[in-house]
Design an enzyme around this catalytic site. Structure first.
Site, PDB file in Angstrom:
ATOM      1  N   HIS A   1      22.276 -24.816 -55.815  1.00 26.63           N
ATOM      2  CA  HIS A   1      21.500 -25.922 -55.258  1.00 26.63           C
ATOM      3  C   HIS A   1      20.226 -25.413 -54.574  1.00 26.63           C
ATOM      4  CE1 HIS A   1      25.799 -27.144 -55.111  1.00 26.63           C
ATOM      5  NE2 HIS A   1      25.313 -28.228 -55.675  1.00 26.63           N
TER       6      HIS A   1
ATOM      7  N   HIS B   1      23.149 -29.794 -62.969  1.00 27.41           N
ATOM      8  CA  HIS B   1      23.710 -28.512 -63.414  1.00 27.41           C
ATOM      9  C   HIS B   1      24.057 -28.532 -64.898  1.00 27.41           C
ATOM     10  CE1 HIS B   1      23.873 -27.585 -59.199  1.00 27.41           C
ATOM     11  NE2 HIS B   1      24.782 -28.505 -58.956  1.00 27.41           N
TER      12      HIS B   1
END
Length: 333
Positions: free
Chosen positions: A219, A57
């Site tokens: 995700h 991320h």
């Protein structure tokens, strides 16, 4: 799968090493267990801020370690929570005696592992408070969590709570500021394509060339619905509608508008989304007081974006404007 890696098993280790070398003026890297602290940690008399989560991320969370933001970041494997034996030493390393705030995205693994680390830190005499970020309006439950997910709002919580800690607020006050930001921010995202986790070697989900997923998680979790591809304005309207409805944004509200790229979307396209989002907010009588556009919480190379809206007041605006000096955010310092 084409990626600039050497071995899927060493992606996080080598990435963290490179990050530490590139930003040696800002951070210190601990490799066993892996965590990152600001160069001057612990800062005497200051509440420490620790966050973390699965890698993939970036720049979240390591990119926000530094003056005015996080004191430590704890990276897990790609899309996998860090473990308590990483989180605990990071917590101890940034404790100056004023206590530590954990900023935790609402994913089951993150919540459980930070909770365990907090209990262990408390046993060693460190006071810990937890701010749980759950700003995603797309779904109430997902593959990774019970309740709403923590997504783009995490960046805003870390910046504003970090500024509160930097100005000298005590432990409970810093946690309360973080919770106030979370209560006033909502986010919705869209995927135009899937991402590929290095150790998996194949896309995390399938999307046809003419399909998009509205309400996607960071995700690759399923969103609210899959629809045919629309133009940028149409997609922006779909993302903003539930955000504004949930926050009850209306005439007279002052907001921060955050358009975030998921890793694979050109900045030029993000500004097209921002343009429409700002127009919709104006049409609803809201004033965009502050803005942020770019790749700040990503999902590897996923194409897509998220839109976050934070309702501002004078104090939150001042804390957002306060000096910050990290690898990914810096102004005023």
């Amino acid at each position: 799968m084409k990626k600039l890696i050497n071995d899927p098993r060493s992606v996080v280790t080598e990435s963290v090493q490179g990050f530490g070398q590139a930003h040696a003026d800002l951070v210190t890297i601990n490799e066993d267990p892996t965590y990152i602290t600001r160069k001057d940690a612990p800062v005497s008399g200051k509440v420490g801020l620790v966050s973390g989560g699965g890698s993939g991320h970036e720049p979240l969370h390591a990119g926000y370690v530094g003056f005015g933001m996080l004191d430590a970041a704890v990276p897990g494997a790609v899309f996998t929570s860090p473990t308590p034996d990483q989180i605990l030493p990071a917590t101890l390393a940034v404790n100056s005696g004023a206590g530590v705030v954990h900023i935790v995205k609402n994913y089951t693994g993150d919540v459980l592992n930070f909770e365990t680390a907090a209990e262990l830190a408390e046993a060693e005499g460190v006071s810990v408070r937890t701010v749980l970020v759950n700003d995603d309006v797309a779904v109430e439950d997902s593959l990774y969590t019970a309740g709403r997910r923590g997504v783009g709002g995490t960046v805003l919580v870390e910046k504003i709570a970090g500024a509160a800690a930097e100005r000298g607020d005590d432990l409970d006050a810093v946690a309360a500021i973080g919770e106030r930001v979370n209560a006033n921010v909502r986010t919705m995202g869209v995927a135009l394509s899937a991402c590929t986790v290095p150790h998996a070697g194949s896309p995390s989900f399938d999307l046809a060339d003419d399909e998009i997923e509205i309400g996607i998680g960071i995700h690759g979790e399923p969103g609210r619905h899959r629809i045919p591809l629309e133009n940028a304005d149409g997609i922006t309207d779909r993302l903003l509608e539930p955000v504004l409805a949930d926050l009850k944004i209306g005439s007279g509200d002052k907001v921060l508008l955050f358009v975030n790229g998921m890793g694979g979307t050109p900045l030029s396209e993000l500004y097209i989304v921002y343009r429409r989002a700002a127009q919709v907010l104006a049409d609803n009588g809201a004033t965009v007081e502050r803005s942020l556009v770019g790749n700040y919480i990503t999902a590897l190379e996923m194409q897509g974006c998220s839109i976050s809206v934070l309702r501002l007041d004078d104090e939150l605006t001042g804390l957002w404007d306060a000096p910050v000096h990290t690898a990914a955010l810096r102004w005023g310092a």
